[in-house]
Design a protein around this motif. Structure first.
Motif, mmCIF file in Angstrom:
data_model
loop_
_atom_site.group_PDB
_atom_site.id
_atom_site.type_symbol
_atom_site.label_atom_id
_atom_site.label_comp_id
_atom_site.label_asym_id
_atom_site.label_seq_id
_atom_site.Cartn_x
_atom_site.Cartn_y
_atom_site.Cartn_z
ATOM 1 N N UNK A 47 0.846 -1.200 0.000
ATOM 2 C CA UNK A 47 0.000 0.000 0.000
ATOM 3 C C UNK A 47 0.880 1.248 0.000
ATOM 4 N N UNK A 50 2.372 1.627 -3.353
ATOM 5 C CA UNK A 50 1.372 2.154 -4.284
ATOM 6 C C UNK A 50 1.317 3.677 -4.208
ATOM 7 N N UNK A 56 0.707 5.949 -12.594
ATOM 8 C CA UNK A 56 -0.625 5.548 -12.148
ATOM 9 C C UNK A 56 -0.848 4.057 -12.368
ATOM 10 N N UNK A 57 -0.344 3.539 -13.487
ATOM 11 C CA UNK A 57 -0.490 2.096 -13.748
ATOM 12 C C UNK A 57 0.109 1.286 -12.589
ATOM 13 N N UNK A 59 0.613 2.354 -9.527
ATOM 14 C CA UNK A 59 -0.171 2.595 -8.308
ATOM 15 C C UNK A 59 -1.390 1.675 -8.269
ATOM 16 N N UNK A 60 -2.071 1.569 -9.421
ATOM 17 C CA UNK A 60 -3.254 0.695 -9.482
ATOM 18 C C UNK A 60 -2.844 -0.756 -9.238
ATOM 19 N N UNK A 63 -1.801 -1.498 -5.633
ATOM 20 C CA UNK A 63 -2.934 -1.547 -4.706
ATOM 21 C C UNK A 63 -3.652 -2.901 -4.835
ATOM 22 N N UNK A 64 -3.650 -3.452 -6.043
ATOM 23 C CA UNK A 64 -4.257 -4.792 -6.211
ATOM 24 C C UNK A 64 -3.431 -5.856 -5.499
ATOM 25 N N UNK B 40 -9.789 5.108 -4.986
ATOM 26 C CA UNK B 40 -8.353 4.847 -4.847
ATOM 27 C C UNK B 40 -7.781 5.619 -3.649
ATOM 28 N N UNK B 43 -8.734 3.865 -0.579
ATOM 29 C CA UNK B 43 -7.808 2.746 -0.336
ATOM 30 C C UNK B 43 -6.555 3.231 0.373
ATOM 31 N N UNK B 47 -5.565 2.277 4.164
ATOM 32 C CA UNK B 47 -4.320 1.529 4.399
ATOM 33 C C UNK B 47 -3.462 2.274 5.419
ATOM 34 N N UNK B 70 -10.308 -1.032 -3.187
ATOM 35 C CA UNK B 70 -9.636 -1.412 -4.446
ATOM 36 C C UNK B 70 -10.626 -2.138 -5.356
ATOM 37 N N UNK B 73 -13.081 0.408 -6.730
ATOM 38 C CA UNK B 73 -12.432 1.219 -7.769
ATOM 39 C C UNK B 73 -12.334 0.437 -9.087
ATOM 40 N N UNK B 74 -11.958 -0.831 -8.976
ATOM 41 C CA UNK B 74 -11.785 -1.627 -10.190
ATOM 42 C C UNK B 74 -13.113 -1.886 -10.903
ATOM 43 N N UNK B 88 -7.070 4.641 -17.127
ATOM 44 C CA UNK B 88 -5.924 5.315 -16.513
ATOM 45 C C UNK B 88 -5.996 6.823 -16.753
ATOM 46 N N UNK B 92 -6.316 9.747 -13.992
ATOM 47 C CA UNK B 92 -5.181 10.676 -13.932
ATOM 48 C C UNK B 92 -5.623 12.124 -13.765
#
Lengths: 244, 244
Positions: A47, A50, A56-57, A59-60, A63-64, B40, B43, B47, B70, B73-74, B88, B92
């Protein structure tokens, strides 16, 4: 998770859940508590990664991974409950297990951070995997399943590999950092073995179960353990093209 | 998620996915990006809360809430992909949406931290809920579903309620803190409406769709919006026994 004849026929408590109140049950809960705590620490670190990741990619994605670590931790906690233990108490005893390690290995860059997770988690996971060989079948299956989910390692490898291959100075610096990390990580294992006789017993049982010569002295288990941890670390570093 | 006749019969783009390249689609993706970014941020905050929580039970629980954020968000990111957007890029554009708010509202205690999440998320969620009324059916359903998962609020309520009822000084201090928080949160909404015409359009469509008198001027939408946000905040504070 494959069942070798040596394991089921060894006469140890590996095939069933240890009896309530038995020392074996207490040992099992102690290792499960360590694995759960390590997954919780992984969550916290992923976390934080992240939040710090450059894109950003990432960070995402991180977080997963953090979310997956929570799920893995909860599977271990569920097993502790299932065999009659108290999951919160089991985790609590390892509350500060990586505090020293973290204080001594503050990463100076994003790459050092990635390598720290890869090497640090790597050694911890390998240790738990080896100690899990001393557990009952069901608990061992849970631990090995949880530790097999190595998606975070894959990310670290892909990123470090891409960065390192383009930069000789970075490679040299990371190789050095890797040696510091593994030294500190093995130090954590050493302290755990001194402070936690339960873990020593599990490693010894696991080592005896796996041994091809059944009368090998179990006192060799720690030596063998550090040999295996070091070999795994070397293999891991060479996947990154780094010298261990 | 209930379908009112006014909504499906309003002649707006609320019943189907907006056409590729249409301004409605761009507006939809902009709101979905905001919702995804807020989840996000939730999250990341949960955390961090987990790392700081006073007890292990809270740490475990908060990490589960972080993990759920998470997942939520997804779900929103998946909807963006489904309607042809770039998830993304959508996220952003809101990268720093709460930076100012965070800088101005540094909590001084665990309770202030909890209340900040409860009030801050509360206003943000209410705003997104109202703007979502201007979305197509499917996108609106995703947003409302995601925002309905209020487990973190429940924890905050339970803890704050237990702590506050035993301590008059704390209650008074938290009521004051709540007023500062809602002021800053409404400021965030105000800035969003100035910077993001897409959100203004969605709020206006949603307000018109929901209005009982179909010829109400849509220019009233922002006033109505702040009225509703304030009313929801008051309701939320009174659940804690705090004066808004």
């Amino acid at each position: 998770m494959t069942t070798t004849p040596a394991r089921t026929g060894s006469g140890t408590s590996s095939a069933t859940i240890p009896a309530a109140g038995s020392p074996e049950l207490a040992d099992t809960i102690e290792l499960l508590g360590l694995v759960a705590q390590l997954e919780h620490v992984a969550f916290a670190r992923l976390a934080a990664d992240s939040a710090l990741a450059p894109t950003i990619e990432q960070r995402l994605e991180l977080s997963r991974f953090a979310s997956a670590a929570v799920e893995r931790r909860d599977r271990v906690l569920a097993r502790i409950t299932e065999i009659g233990g108290d999951p919160v108490a089991a985790v609590r005893q390892y509350d500060d297990v990586l505090d020293d390690f973290d204080a001594r290995t503050q990463p100076g860059s994003w790459w050092e951070r990635l390598l720290k997770a890869y090497v640090g988690y790597g050694v911890a996971d390998d240790f738990c995997r080896l100690a899990a060989e001393g557990l009952d079948e069901g608990s061992r299956a849970v631990v090995l399943e949880v530790l097999d989910d190595a998606s975070h390692a894959e990310l670290a490898v892909a990123e470090l590999d891409a960065a390192g291959s383009a930069d000789g100075v970075l490679t040299a610096r990371l190789a050095l950092w890797g040696r510091r990390l593994v030294g500190e990580a093995l130090g954590v294992v050493q302290r755990l073995l001194v402070q936690r006789p339960a873990l020593v017993r599990l490693v010894a049982i696991g080592s005896a179960n796996q041994s091809t010569s059944p009368d090998a002295a179990p006192t060799n288990a720690p030596t063998k353990l550090f040999g295996e941890l070091t070999a795994q670390h070397t293999r891991r570093m060479s996947r990154l093209g780094l010298t261990a």
